[in-house]
Write a protein that holds these residues in place. Structure first.
Motif, PDB file in Angstrom:
ATOM      1  N   CYS B  17      43.932  38.594  45.694  1.00  0.00           N
ATOM      2  CA  CYS B  17      43.960  39.977  45.201  1.00  0.00           C
ATOM      3  C   CYS B  17      43.037  40.105  43.987  1.00  0.00           C
ATOM      4  CB  CYS B  17      45.381  40.374  44.832  1.00  0.00           C
ATOM      5  SG  CYS B  17      45.473  42.036  44.161  1.00  0.00           S
ATOM      6  N   CYS B  20      46.021  41.521  41.008  1.00  0.00           N
ATOM      7  CA  CYS B  20      47.111  40.664  40.515  1.00  0.00           C
ATOM      8  C   CYS B  20      46.825  39.176  40.747  1.00  0.00           C
ATOM      9  CB  CYS B  20      48.454  41.069  41.126  1.00  0.00           C
ATOM     10  SG  CYS B  20      48.686  40.587  42.834  1.00  0.00           S
ATOM     11  N   CYS B  31      46.182  43.343  49.359  1.00  0.00           N
ATOM     12  CA  CYS B  31      47.227  42.536  48.736  1.00  0.00           C
ATOM     13  C   CYS B  31      48.604  43.019  49.207  1.00  0.00           C
ATOM     14  CB  CYS B  31      47.137  42.662  47.216  1.00  0.00           C
ATOM     15  SG  CYS B  31      48.495  41.830  46.371  1.00  0.00           S
ATOM     16  N   CYS B  34      50.521  44.498  45.865  1.00  0.00           N
ATOM     17  CA  CYS B  34      50.111  45.717  45.144  1.00  0.00           C
ATOM     18  C   CYS B  34      49.102  46.569  45.924  1.00  0.00           C
ATOM     19  CB  CYS B  34      49.562  45.348  43.766  1.00  0.00           C
ATOM     20  SG  CYS B  34      48.025  44.418  43.844  1.00  0.00           S
TER      21      CYS B  34
HETATM   22 ZN   LIG Z   1      47.844  42.229  44.169  1.00  0.00          ZN
END
Ligand SMILES: [Zn+2]
Lengths: 368, 77
Positions: B17, B20, B31, B34
């Motif tokens: 990601c 994050c 991801c 998120c």
């Molecule tokens: Zn993420």
């Protein structure tokens, strides 16, 4: 929320037959109608089909071939626990008031595409179920000092029990040596440790409490449902017990207000030998690492409490029909009509049906 | 580029990601924590064998990489 009962069923013999998926669905539905003299086609509000077969619009096709024009009709697919997922959907339609009478029909061909989950890149080139089964078996043996000889008893027991099930694919008993000397698929798995993909169909009729008495004097109630999906990919899993099964069992037992010690008879998803002791532990029937002791005790006592119809290993595993066939077995046990497979004083039963190395599990509690 | 194409060439790539920094596994388009964009990067070369078995004369194993992701693969001698 009103009660939901199982009032009728129909099932075909499991085999290696080359039948069309539509014919299989129709065959067990026809048997269900023959078992339900008071059932008219107009009674059926919903028709749900459970299969991994790639054919389209099967629920509408089955409805048309059976002369039913349901309000709700669709397919439910969740690999090996499609059958109980369809039953849970039927329960929900009835409990919500959207339907009063639901026909659930599951079927699969021996060459089902549902054995392989292409999406799961974490399995690398090892996408056939024998590889996750080998990893499970090796982990379980290592963690709890279990041997191949121990695990072979699961297959011996379930093939033996299947000899009393007229619909089972297995037609003979096997000795411990037969299992141990059967074809070695990997270092940790032999051919007779595996359930066999096969051809078969199973149908079940569920109704609301008010409608039950039209069809039977002896309904079996679904009093607990638990489901859990951890992942689709194998490698986020646990490898020596079944976390999704533990959670599903705990929810189902809580809903039914019972403990695992109250269960008189159970159908367990023994896709491979190792799955039976692992599931017994995850369902709370025995402590971690003690599943084989329980299997051995039951086998020595000729007690059919676990997998009376022979489980998946003895009966065969037509994916979309399996969860429904397991449920039919528990219904027969609770109605005391399981003939030579009958478990004494069966009043509360459990069904455990799972998918893809227990990444997803369904547990049902059934009662008289 | 797809995960499978790179793997065929011998490159074990993972999706990370961009926001994050978590590894998305099995590989995906966004991801799973998120939904932000992912970028492809080379996975650590060294992994830990968690479990193994053997088919005919070929070992296969469940291996863990970067203490995060697991994959089944061949064990080459
Ligand atoms: Zn993420």
């Amino acid at each position: 929320m009103g009660k939901v009962g199982i009032v009728s069923y129909g099932i075909t013999k499991f085999s290696k037959e080359d039948s069309k998926i539509e014919s299989l669905l129709l065959k067990s539905t026809k048997k269900l109608f023959e078992n339900s003299p008071n059932l008219s086609r107009n009674d059926i509000d919903a028709v749900l089909v459970s299969t991994n077969n790639n054919s389209k619009y099967l629920s509408a096709i089955l409805s048309e071939m059976s002369g039913i024009q349901p309000k709700i009709s669709h397919t439910v697919e969740s690999l090996c626990n499609s059958g109980t997922n369809a039953i849970v959907s039927a329960y929900s339609y009835i409990a919500s008031g959207l339907a009063d009478v639901v026909l659930v029909s599951g079927a699969e061909r021996y060459d089902s595409p549902g054995q392989i989950l292409e999406w799961d890149n974490s399995r690398g080139e090892f996408k056939h179920p024998i590889f996750w089964a080998s990893i499970f078996t090796k982990s379980y043996k290592r963690e709890f000092s279990i041997t191949d000889e121990d695990l072979a008893i699961v297959s011996v027991k379930n093939h033996k029990q299947a000899q009393n099930n007229p619909n089972a694919i297995s037609e003979k008993e096997y000795s411990l040596d037969d299992v141990l000397n059967s074809k070695r698929l990997t270092d940790d798995l032999r051919l007779l440790d595996c359930s066999r993909p096969c051809t078969g169909g199973a149908s079940i009729l569920l109704t609301s409490e008010d409608f039950c008495s039209k069809f039977t004097d002896d309904p079996i109630w679904i009093t607990g449902i638990g489901q859990k999906t951890i992942s689709a990919g194998f490698t986020k899993n646990t490898f020596d017990y079944m976390e999704s099964t533990r959670i599903a069992a705990s929810s189902a037992l809580k809903m039914s207000k019972h403990n695992s010690s109250d269960i008189d008879v159970a159908e367990i998803h023994d896709a491979f030998s190792v799955c039976e002791p692992m599931a017994l532990e995850s369902l709370g029937f025995t402590d971690k690492g003690s599943g084989m002791d329980m299997v051995k005790e039951l086998y020595a006592a000729n007690n059919f409490k676990i997998n009376p119809r022979g489980g998946l290993i003895g009966s065969g595993h037509p994916l979309g029909a399996t969860g429904i066939a397991q449920t039919i077995e528990i219904v027969q046990q609770l109605q005391i009509c399981a003939n030579k497979r009958q478990v004494d004083d069966a009043t509360i039963g459990l069904v455990h049906n799972m998918s893809a190395a227990a990444t997803s599990s369904t547990v049902l509690i059934l009662e008289k | 580029m797809t995960f499978e194409d790179e793997l065929r060439k011998g490159n074990f790539q993972v999706a990370e990601c961009t926001d994050c920094k978590k590894i998305v596994w099995p590989p995906s388009d966004f991801c799973n924590q998120c939904f932000q964009e992912i970028r492809w990067r080379k996975c650590a070369n060294e992994g830990k064998i968690i479990e193994f078995s053997k088919q005919n004369n070929n070992y296969f194993c469940l291996a863990e990489f970067e203490n995060t992701i697991k994959i089944i693969g061949k064990v080459a001698s």
